[in-house]
Design a protein around this motif. Structure first.
Motif, PDB file in Angstrom:
ATOM      1  N   THR A  92       0.806  -1.200   0.000  1.00 38.23           N
ATOM      2  CA  THR A  92       0.000   0.000   0.000  1.00 38.23           C
ATOM      3  C   THR A  92       0.845   1.257   0.000  1.00 38.23           C
ATOM      4  O   THR A  92       0.600   2.192  -0.724  1.00 38.23           O
ATOM      5  N   GLY A  93       1.880   1.322   0.906  1.00 35.73           N
ATOM      6  CA  GLY A  93       2.691   2.504   1.041  1.00 35.73           C
ATOM      7  C   GLY A  93       3.607   2.742  -0.136  1.00 35.73           C
ATOM      8  O   GLY A  93       3.974   3.853  -0.448  1.00 35.73           O
ATOM      9  N   GLY A  94       4.030   1.697  -0.828  1.00 38.11           N
ATOM     10  CA  GLY A  94       4.913   1.848  -1.960  1.00 38.11           C
ATOM     11  C   GLY A  94       6.354   2.013  -1.539  1.00 38.11           C
ATOM     12  O   GLY A  94       6.673   2.185  -0.366  1.00 38.11           O
ATOM     13  N   ASN A  95       7.246   1.999  -2.510  1.00 36.07           N
ATOM     14  CA  ASN A  95       8.678   2.168  -2.260  1.00 36.07           C
ATOM     15  C   ASN A  95       9.053   3.603  -2.581  1.00 36.07           C
ATOM     16  O   ASN A  95       8.888   4.060  -3.706  1.00 36.07           O
ATOM     17  N   THR A  96       9.573   4.302  -1.592  1.00 29.89           N
ATOM     18  CA  THR A  96       9.849   5.736  -1.767  1.00 29.89           C
ATOM     19  C   THR A  96      11.331   6.063  -1.762  1.00 29.89           C
ATOM     20  O   THR A  96      11.697   7.228  -1.619  1.00 29.89           O
ATOM     21  N   SER A  97      12.183   5.065  -1.901  1.00 28.40           N
ATOM     22  CA  SER A  97      13.620   5.316  -1.842  1.00 28.40           C
ATOM     23  C   SER A  97      14.148   5.848  -3.179  1.00 28.40           C
ATOM     24  O   SER A  97      13.606   5.560  -4.246  1.00 28.40           O
ATOM     25  N   ASP A  98      15.236   6.612  -3.103  1.00 23.08           N
ATOM     26  CA  ASP A  98      15.865   7.121  -4.319  1.00 23.08           C
ATOM     27  C   ASP A  98      16.494   5.979  -5.118  1.00 23.08           C
ATOM     28  O   ASP A  98      16.484   6.001  -6.353  1.00 23.08           O
ATOM     29  N   SER A  99      17.051   4.995  -4.409  1.00 20.55           N
ATOM     30  CA  SER A  99      17.676   3.867  -5.107  1.00 20.55           C
ATOM     31  C   SER A  99      16.658   3.122  -5.958  1.00 20.55           C
ATOM     32  O   SER A  99      16.973   2.624  -7.039  1.00 20.55           O
ATOM     33  N   TYR A 100      15.409   3.041  -5.461  1.00 15.36           N
ATOM     34  CA  TYR A 100      14.345   2.404  -6.248  1.00 15.36           C
ATOM     35  C   TYR A 100      14.038   3.250  -7.481  1.00 15.36           C
ATOM     36  O   TYR A 100      13.845   2.734  -8.584  1.00 15.36           O
ATOM     37  N   ALA A 101      14.001   4.569  -7.301  1.00 12.52           N
ATOM     38  CA  ALA A 101      13.695   5.470  -8.412  1.00 12.52           C
ATOM     39  C   ALA A 101      14.759   5.381  -9.508  1.00 12.52           C
ATOM     40  O   ALA A 101      14.430   5.455 -10.695  1.00 12.52           O
ATOM     41  N   TYR A 102      16.023   5.212  -9.116  1.00 17.95           N
ATOM     42  CA  TYR A 102      17.088   5.149 -10.111  1.00 17.95           C
ATOM     43  C   TYR A 102      16.915   3.953 -11.055  1.00 17.95           C
ATOM     44  O   TYR A 102      17.342   3.995 -12.210  1.00 17.95           O
ATOM     45  N   LYS A 103      16.283   2.895 -10.548  1.00 19.54           N
ATOM     46  CA  LYS A 103      16.122   1.677 -11.352  1.00 19.54           C
ATOM     47  C   LYS A 103      14.747   1.566 -12.000  1.00 19.54           C
ATOM     48  O   LYS A 103      14.488   0.627 -12.752  1.00 19.54           O
ATOM     49  N   HIS A 104      13.855   2.522 -11.694  1.00 19.39           N
ATOM     50  CA  HIS A 104      12.490   2.452 -12.215  1.00 19.39           C
ATOM     51  C   HIS A 104      12.089   3.801 -12.813  1.00 19.39           C
ATOM     52  O   HIS A 104      11.633   4.692 -12.091  1.00 19.39           O
ATOM     53  N   PRO A 105      12.263   3.984 -14.110  1.00 18.29           N
ATOM     54  CA  PRO A 105      11.851   5.230 -14.764  1.00 18.29           C
ATOM     55  C   PRO A 105      10.355   5.466 -14.592  1.00 18.29           C
ATOM     56  O   PRO A 105       9.557   4.521 -14.523  1.00 18.29           O
ATOM     57  N   CYS A 106       9.983   6.728 -14.502  1.00 13.22           N
ATOM     58  CA  CYS A 106       8.572   7.071 -14.377  1.00 13.22           C
ATOM     59  C   CYS A 106       7.794   6.669 -15.628  1.00 13.22           C
ATOM     60  O   CYS A 106       8.306   6.739 -16.750  1.00 13.22           O
ATOM     61  N   LYS A 107       6.566   6.263 -15.418  1.00 14.71           N
ATOM     62  CA  LYS A 107       5.657   5.955 -16.524  1.00 14.71           C
ATOM     63  C   LYS A 107       4.733   7.144 -16.734  1.00 14.71           C
ATOM     64  O   LYS A 107       4.299   7.778 -15.773  1.00 14.71           O
ATOM     65  N   SER A 108       4.425   7.412 -17.968  1.00 12.64           N
ATOM     66  CA  SER A 108       3.607   8.586 -18.275  1.00 12.64           C
ATOM     67  C   SER A 108       2.245   8.511 -17.590  1.00 12.64           C
ATOM     68  O   SER A 108       1.673   9.546 -17.213  1.00 12.64           O
ATOM     69  N   GLY A 109       1.726   7.287 -17.421  1.00 11.82           N
ATOM     70  CA  GLY A 109       0.431   7.131 -16.762  1.00 11.82           C
ATOM     71  C   GLY A 109       0.451   7.469 -15.295  1.00 11.82           C
ATOM     72  O   GLY A 109      -0.604   7.661 -14.683  1.00 11.82           O
ATOM     73  N   ASP A 110       1.646   7.555 -14.695  1.00 20.25           N
ATOM     74  CA  ASP A 110       1.774   7.897 -13.279  1.00 20.25           C
ATOM     75  C   ASP A 110       2.172   9.351 -13.069  1.00 20.25           C
ATOM     76  O   ASP A 110       2.524   9.741 -11.949  1.00 20.25           O
ATOM     77  N   LEU A 111       2.098  10.148 -14.122  1.00 22.58           N
ATOM     78  CA  LEU A 111       2.516  11.547 -14.040  1.00 22.58           C
ATOM     79  C   LEU A 111       1.384  12.487 -14.433  1.00 22.58           C
ATOM     80  O   LEU A 111       0.556  12.164 -15.282  1.00 22.58           O
ATOM     81  N   SER A 112       1.383  13.637 -13.786  1.00 17.71           N
ATOM     82  CA  SER A 112       0.456  14.708 -14.145  1.00 17.71           C
ATOM     83  C   SER A 112       1.290  15.976 -14.342  1.00 17.71           C
ATOM     84  O   SER A 112       2.060  16.358 -13.455  1.00 17.71           O
ATOM     85  N   ILE A 113       1.140  16.613 -15.518  1.00 15.82           N
ATOM     86  CA  ILE A 113       1.990  17.768 -15.860  1.00 15.82           C
ATOM     87  C   ILE A 113       1.160  19.044 -15.901  1.00 15.82           C
ATOM     88  O   ILE A 113       0.070  19.080 -16.476  1.00 15.82           O
ATOM     89  N   ARG A 114       1.700  20.085 -15.276  1.00 15.36           N
ATOM     90  CA  ARG A 114       1.092  21.409 -15.316  1.00 15.36           C
ATOM     91  C   ARG A 114       2.111  22.404 -15.848  1.00 15.36           C
ATOM     92  O   ARG A 114       3.303  22.310 -15.554  1.00 15.36           O
TER      93      ARG A 114
END
Length: 251
Positions: A92-114
Motif C-alpha cells: 500500500t505505502g509503496g517504495n519511496t527510496s531514491d535507489s528504487y527510483a534510479y532503477k524504475h523510470p517514471c511511466k507517463s500514466g503515473d505523471l500529471s503535468i502542469r
C-alpha cells in the motif's frame, strides 16, 4: 420312670442346644456378610476416589496440552498477522527510496503535468511534473521541451531551449509519490523582440525513456515573443529551478 424322663429331658436339651447353635451361626454369618459388604463398600469407595482422582489428573493434563496447542496456534496466527501487516504496508505505502527510483523510470500514466506562468515574471513558465503513482520513480535530468506553432504540420522548425551543461551524478532525478519535479523555462531572457509565431509549449517529461507519443502540448497564449529560451534542470522548488535555468547555455 425317672430314667426315661431324664433321657427325654436330655434329648430336649440337646435339641435346644442345636437350635441355639444354628441361631448363633446365622448371626455370625450376618455379621460376616455385613463386614464383607462394608469392606467391599470401602474398597469401592477407595476405588471410586482413586478413579475420580485419576480422570481429574488426566483431564488437567489434557487441558494443559490443549492450552499449549492454543498458545502455539495463537503465536502462529500472530506471526502470520504481523507478516501480513508488514507486507500490506509495503504494497500500500509503496517504495519511496531514491535507489528504487534510479532503477524504475517514471511511466507517463503515473505523471500529471502542469504548465503555468511564474509569478513575478513576464517571460518565465513553470513546468510541474507530479508523481501520482504509489512508488518513487526516476526522470531524466530535465524535460524535453520544444516551442512551436500548434497548427503547424511540420515541426522541424520548432525551437529547443538551451540547458545547463556539465551534467553528471545520479542516474536519474528521483521523484517520490505525491511530490513534484519542477523545471522553469524562460522564453525570452533578454526581453528583446523575438519570434511571434510560437504559441505552444511541448513537454515530454522524460526524454531518456519515454516515447514521443507521450509528449503533451500546452498553449502559451497571445503576444508571446520567443528568443534564445533557456530551460533549467528538475528541482524540488521553483526558486531552485529558476537558479538552474539561469545557468543554461553556460559550458
Amino acid at each position: 420312670m425317672r430314667t426315661i424322663r431324664t433321657r427325654k429331658h436330655t434329648a430336649a436339651l440337646g435339641a435346644v442346644t442345636a437350635v441355639l447353635a444354628l441361631a448363633l451361626t446365622a448371626c455370625n454369618g450376618d455379621d460376616s456378610g455385613t463386614k464383607s459388604a462394608g469392606a467391599a463398600n470401602n474398597a469401592a469407595s477407595d476405588g471410586a476416589s482413586t478413579d475420580a482422582s485419576q480422570p481429574a489428573d488426566g483431564k488437567d493434563t489434557d487441558t494443559a496440552k490443549t492450552g499449549g496447542a492454543a498458545q502455539n496456534t495463537g503465536a502462529t496466527k500472530a506471526g502470520t498477522s504481523k507478516t501480513g501487516t508488514s507486507n500490506s504496508g509495503s504494497a500500500t505505502g509503496g517504495n519511496t527510496s531514491d535507489s528504487y527510483a534510479y532503477k524504475h523510470p517514471c511511466k507517463s500514466g503515473d505523471l500529471s503535468i502542469r504548465v503555468y506562468p511564474r509569478e513575478g515574471s513576464a517571460t518565465q513558465h513553470v513546468i510541474e511534473v507530479n508523481n501520482t503513482g504509489a512508488n518513487s520513480c526516476g526522470l531524466s535530468y530535465f524535460p524535453r521541451v520544444s516551442l512551436g506553432a500548434a497548427k503547424a504540420s511540420d515541426h522541424s522548425k520548432d525551437i529547443t531551449p538551451a540547458v545547463p551543461g556539465g551534467l553528471g551524478g545520479a542516474p536519474a532525478y528521483p521523484v517520490k509519490p505525491k511530490t513534484a519535479a519542477i523545471a522553469v523555462i524562460d522564453l525570452n531572457p533578454s526581453g528583446a523582440n523575438g519570434l511571434t509565431w510560437i504559441d505552444e509549449l511541448n513537454v515530454l517529461a522524460d526524454g531518456d525513456h519515454m516515447a514521443n507519443a507521450d509528449t503533451q502540448n500546452f498553449p502559451l497564449g497571445p503576444d508571446v515573443k520567443v528568443l534564445d529560451p533557456k530551460l533549467g534542470l528538475y528541482r524540488s522548488t521553483v526558486a531552485d529551478a529558476v537558479t538552474s535555468m539561469k545557468s543554461a547555455g553556460n559550458s
